[in-house]
Design an enzyme around this catalytic site. Structure first.
Site, short mmCIF file in Angstrom:
data_model
loop_
_atom_site.label_atom_id
_atom_site.label_comp_id
_atom_site.label_asym_id
_atom_site.label_seq_id
_atom_site.Cartn_x
_atom_site.Cartn_y
_atom_site.Cartn_z
CB THR A 285 -0.95 0.01 1.22
OG1 THR A 285 -1.79 -1.14 1.17
CG2 THR A 285 -1.80 1.26 1.24
CD GLN B 22 -5.18 -2.93 0.14
OE1 GLN B 22 -5.16 -3.54 -0.94
NE2 GLN B 22 -5.17 -3.54 1.32
CD GLN C 269 -9.12 -1.20 -0.49
OE1 GLN C 269 -9.56 -1.88 -1.42
NE2 GLN C 269 -8.71 -1.74 0.64
CG ASP C 270 -6.18 2.07 1.35
OD1 ASP C 270 -7.28 2.11 1.92
OD2 ASP C 270 -5.33 1.20 1.58
CG ASP D 65 -10.66 1.35 5.00
OD1 ASP D 65 -11.74 1.56 5.58
OD2 ASP D 65 -10.10 0.23 4.99
NE ARG E 27 -12.54 -0.73 7.33
CZ ARG E 27 -12.43 -1.88 6.66
NH1 ARG E 27 -13.08 -2.95 7.08
NH2 ARG E 27 -11.70 -1.97 5.56
CD1 TRP F 260 -5.33 -0.51 10.16
CD2 TRP F 260 -4.49 1.42 9.42
NE1 TRP F 260 -4.16 -0.80 9.50
CE2 TRP F 260 -3.62 0.38 9.03
CE3 TRP F 260 -4.18 2.73 9.07
CZ2 TRP F 260 -2.45 0.61 8.33
CZ3 TRP F 260 -3.02 2.96 8.36
CH2 TRP F 260 -2.15 1.91 7.99
#
Length: 340
Positions: free
Chosen positions: A113, A142, A164-165, A196, A253, A255
């Site tokens: 990532t 990611q 994502q990310d 996320d 949420r 991590w």
């Protein structure tokens, strides 16, 4: 006029001009570099301009990026002095790359990532305006557009594009120096993604921003706030919206334990689930995470239906959640000065 007289007067004028220019330079205390794909600037790539910035300089270097799509992977080392990276406009000045976490390196291993980022900002005192930062790899897991690890980092009128990310506020969570702050400020920015897509350990304020959950979105944030930090991710007067299915997206949420995320005076769209928050299947995180809202409005502001372990701030508690108070730190960081 005789030649000698002309030369004498010209010399005097030149000397005056040099002094004037020096005074103006001293006053602005800023160097300038132009990046243009057509070769009419100082450099044709953004990385070349970054490399030209003096290490440890006390004056700020302005890098003006002309309209264009710049496909390059950019690293801003922690040794660089203050930088202002400014585009002509965010719709037409785009820095993009297409790495992603499961992409293989030369040894056949996933790059991960962190290494998927389009731009890595390790330096302090970095400001960006009027630019889009994109990870164009698509929905392949990611894939980071921007990674920040420095301190006193500000963005104004920028777009962060990905899935994502998208935005990784890495901070110093993996560094031996856990005491170094990593403060980030976002003003009038647009941030999009799926899962996320705003995450990490850095402290960040998003003021008057648009947070857009794309079609397959699931979680807006995934904070990993260090236990000793009072503030994590804070959204103020922002719009939480998207084109994801109604009631399908969580505000956040955790991590890691002690995650902190707060929404203040925000417009919460119908994409957000009534329960608001998820524990990432870690019941213990409910005891350490701090998830809160104040004065949420909109179709997704089902504050009475939020999970029991989240918070609705009082007016008195709200008072400390200003951008200046959250980000001032021990050095009294002046956000307005950074954005000039």
């Amino acid at each position: 006029m005789k030649a000698s007289g002309f030369i004498k007067n010209f010399t005097a004028f030149s000397a005056f001009s040099i002094v004037l220019i020096s005074l103006l330079s001293f006053k602005t205390n800023e160097k300038s570099i132009v990046v243009s794909k057509d070769g009419k600037g100082n450099f044709t790539t953004v990385q070349q301009a970054i490399d030209a910035v003096e290490n440890g300089s006390s004056s700020r270097t302005k890098i003006f990026v002309k309209t264009g799509v710049y496909k390059e992977k950019i690293i801003i080392p922690e040794t660089k002095g203050a930088i202002l990276l400014e585009g002509e406009n965010p719709e037409n000045t785009i820095i993009t790359y297409d790495d992603f976490a499961s992409k293989k390196n030369a040894e056949g291993k996933d790059i991960g990532t962190t290494n998927s980022a389009t731009i890595f900002i390790y330096s302090d005192n970095f400001t960006a305006k009027n630019i889009s930062f994109e990870n164009s790899s698509g929905r392949v897991g990611q894939a980071v557009a921007v990674l920040t690890s420095g301190d006193r980092i500000a963005f104004e009128n920028c777009r962060f594009l990905g899935n994502q990310d998208t935005l990784y506020l890495k901070g110093v969570q993996d560094s031996p120096d856990k005491t170094k702050p990593s403060r980030n400020y976002f003003k009038n920015c647009y941030i999009e993604g799926t899962t996320d897509y705003i995450f990490g350990a850095g402290t960040a304020v998003f003021e008057n921003c648009t947070i857009f959950s794309k079609e397959t979105a699931s979680y807006v944030t995934a904070a990993s706030t260090p236990q000793e930090n009072e503030f994590g991710l804070v959204f103020i007067h922002s719009k939480i919206t998207g084109n994801a299915k109604e009631n399908s997206v969580y505000l956040g949420r955790p991590w890691r334990p002690f995650a902190k995320t707060v929404y203040l005076d925000c417009e919460i769209g119908s994409v957000i689930k009534p329960e608001g928050w998820h524990n990432w299947n870690k019941p213990d995180a409910e005891k350490t995470a701090f998830y809160a809202e104040f004065n949420s409005k909109g179709a997704g502001a089902h504050t009475s239906k939020r999970v029991s372990w989240s918070h609705q701030l009082t007016k008195e508690e709200r008072k400390k959640y200003t951008a200046d108070n959250i980000l001032k730190g021990k050095d009294n960081w002046n956000i307005k000065k950074s954005l000039k």
